[in-house]
Design an enzyme around this catalytic site. Sequence first.
Site, PDB file in Angstrom:
ATOM      1  CG  ASP A   1      -2.033   1.037   1.133  1.00 45.68           C
ATOM      2  OD1 ASP A   1      -1.873   2.007   0.363  1.00 45.68           O
ATOM      3  OD2 ASP A   1      -3.052   0.878   1.825  1.00 45.68           O
TER       4      ASP A   1
ATOM      5  NE  ARG B 257      -4.487   3.205  -0.189  1.00 45.04           N
ATOM      6  CZ  ARG B 257      -5.615   2.655   0.213  1.00 45.04           C
ATOM      7  NH1 ARG B 257      -6.770   3.112  -0.247  1.00 45.04           N
ATOM      8  NH2 ARG B 257      -5.600   1.653   1.071  1.00 45.04           N
TER       9      ARG B 257
END
Length: 399
Positions: A313, A315
């Site tokens: 991930d 982000r």
Amino acid sequence: MPELPAHASPDLPPLYSPHPTSPGRDGFDFQTSAQGVEVEAHDTLARTKSHDPPASMVSPAFTPPATPGVSTPSHPRPPRSVPVDTSLHSDSPRPELLQKLPEVECEVRARIPTTTGHEMWLHVYRNSVDTKEHLAIVFGNQIRSRSLDAERPGETELDRMTRGAYVGRLYPGRTNSRVEQLKRAEGVPTKRRPESEFPQSEKSNGLLSPSSASSESGDVQTISSSELPLVRIHSECYTGETVWSARCDCGEQLDEAARLMADPILSPSGGAIIYLRQEGRGIGLGEKLKAYNLQDLGNDTYEANILLRHPADARSYGLATAMLMDLGLEGERGIRLLTNNPDKVRAVEGPGREVVVRERVAMVPLAWKTGGAQGIQSEEVEKYLSTKIEKFKHMLDQK
């Protein structure tokens, strides 16, 4: 994302491509006539069973109010939520946070007409860390950008109205962006005190509504601390929101967030969807499609990103924190955050807890809510939800 029921099998079979007429994110068949939907749904279910899919994750214990595309009941029930306090000690690892929040500025805002509920305003932001246009979709008139309203050198009243720095409604022949100017031009006294007259404590403790300086009547407005704005931090997903992908429920989540925030009963203080342009958990659309191919080869979404030499991930939520602050949603008053990701709660609050999350509101898949009658039904989305719960530690249990 939601937590799997205890009976869900961890041994998932290889993925398969759904039939072209399998239900879309609203359960809509893009090729079959309305008369054939029931028959097609039965055939699709039969085909799915022949592949021995994982045990259904549909939870019959939860039946919420209506969902996008379905009329809302006359007395809608608020979404389930649980109080959170990240200031308390926790043994779970905390996500890495930016030491300094990005600088953000709202470039333009415009009213987006809707048929029911709160008014909706789309805000376009620029920032100091990338060249993308990140968005804030704001519901209601109690949430407003400070950087949008700030004076800009050399601009005219028409410039201000063009970029959305006005109050009330635009109409043919309007010449002023501020209600006070309009009242003075008509000889009507204004009741609003200048912001400079408010005590500093009143400005900083979050009791003053961010829209108080621009209310339609010119009066000062306050928001009760019990009516927390609802916030959703949503990462762009072209495949799930635009091209009807049944690999994820991102489009369904965006629809549901909008439904909840637009409803004055469920969200009396309105809400905001912070729409971040970080496709594919931050790896971009092209790499995301490569990950899809790796998923068809038997890997899950977590493993596919790692095989492509990306973080599982990638982000970041610093931009979301900065945008929420610009919208006046920082401070001790707090917000309700629509998410199943406990790491997102901590990340959105920022390095100094600039934004305080008071409640976490569960984002439950539509198929769970309706006992499988609506929502995305595919082996891919079952595997996707399973991976989010098992490897990304998303949770539905609110005890």
